[in-house]
Scaffold this active site. Structure first.
Site, mmCIF file in Angstrom:
data_model
loop_
_atom_site.group_PDB
_atom_site.id
_atom_site.type_symbol
_atom_site.label_atom_id
_atom_site.label_comp_id
_atom_site.label_asym_id
_atom_site.label_seq_id
_atom_site.Cartn_x
_atom_site.Cartn_y
_atom_site.Cartn_z
ATOM 1 N N LEU A 60 -9.643 -2.301 8.748
ATOM 2 C CA LEU A 60 -9.681 -1.580 7.480
ATOM 3 C C LEU A 60 -8.513 -0.614 7.491
ATOM 4 O O LEU A 60 -8.248 0.035 8.505
ATOM 5 C CB LEU A 60 -10.988 -0.775 7.334
ATOM 6 N N ASP A 61 -7.822 -0.508 6.373
ATOM 7 C CA ASP A 61 -6.737 0.473 6.281
ATOM 8 C C ASP A 61 -7.283 1.871 6.524
ATOM 9 O O ASP A 61 -8.455 2.150 6.247
ATOM 10 C CB ASP A 61 -6.090 0.424 4.889
ATOM 11 N N ARG A 62 -6.419 2.734 7.007
ATOM 12 C CA ARG A 62 -6.841 4.102 7.307
ATOM 13 C C ARG A 62 -7.566 4.779 6.143
ATOM 14 O O ARG A 62 -8.626 5.390 6.334
ATOM 15 C CB ARG A 62 -5.624 4.931 7.729
#
Length: 241
Positions: A60-62
């Site tokens: 998951l992106d930050r």
């Protein structure tokens, strides 16, 4: 790493898998983009696993919050990785976007690879097929002028990526001119600033809420769900007006 201040919350656990909810702002693992960061979901998940290694099988992106699955052994990680590559994992996200979307649709728009290393940004990158299905869940119109209109419109949407390109959902929503609120790279600054000021914090309005896949060991259908975190729900209060 102590469990007392662990930002992850457990969603599912069995002898082979550990699924957690990751808050927005936390990296999954070390990245060349954020070399100075010292806290990662991988470390916290390991603490939840009694200090034993866990193996991330997706990312998951930050700034994206939501469901994150780890394998608890290398063999399970390998099987689940192949399941992902075969397109047998269904992912569901919630997003708040600018404007009113049609009720449903398919975004079929190829995307160029985005290298992790910024030093390679100028290099030519291959273009790959990318597809995202969307379904509009709700709309709202608030009496606030942001881009020259007396009111501003937003949609709450369900996004289901059929491919797994980097930043696919954020780039696809920008492509159809309905960028995700809080997206610093692909969104609209005026809308992002309005919501950051209104709610006292800025965040990407994108949350991974469900995963469906065959269990890597038992083969049974597994459906995992996680509700959006409070900071996400707080912004969604605009749909109650």
């Amino acid at each position: 790493m102590s469990l007392e201040c662990n930002p992850l919350s457990e969603v599912y656990r069995d002898p082979w898998l550990l699924a957690v909810h990751k808050p927005a702002g936390l990296l999954v693992h070390r990245s060349p983009i954020d070399k100075h960061e010292t806290e990662f979901a991988l470390q916290y998940a390991r603490a939840m696993n009694g200090g034993e290694h866990v193996y991330p099988v997706h990312r998951l992106d930050r700034p994206t919050s939501g469901l994150l699955v780890f394998a608890r052994d290398p063999g399970t990680a390998s099987i689940l990785g192949k399941t992902l590559m075969a397109g047998q994992v269904s992912k569901t996200y919630l997003a708040m976007v600018r404007g009113w979307l049609p009720e449903q649709g398919l975004i079929d728009h190829p995307l160029r690879d985005e290298p992790e290393d910024r030093r390679r940004k100028g290099e030519s990158q291959p273009e790959r097929e990318a597809r995202t299905r969307y379904r509009r869940l709700a709309t709202t119109e608030i009496p606030v002028e942001i881009e020259g209109h007396s009111t501003s419109r937003y949609s709450l949407v369900e996004l289901c990526p059929e491919t797994g390109r980097k930043h696919q959902l954020r780039r696809h929503m920008k492509h159809i001119s309905h960028p995700i609120i809080g997206d610093a790279n692909h969104g609209r600054g005026r809308h992002n600033r309005y919501f950051a000021e209104r709610f006292g914090q800025g965040r990407l309005m994108l949350a991974a809420t469900a995963l469906d896949f065959p269990h890597p060991i038992t083969g049974e259908s597994l459906h995992l769900q996680a509700s959006p975190e409070p900071s996400f729900l707080q912004v969604l209060s605009v749909f109650q007006t």
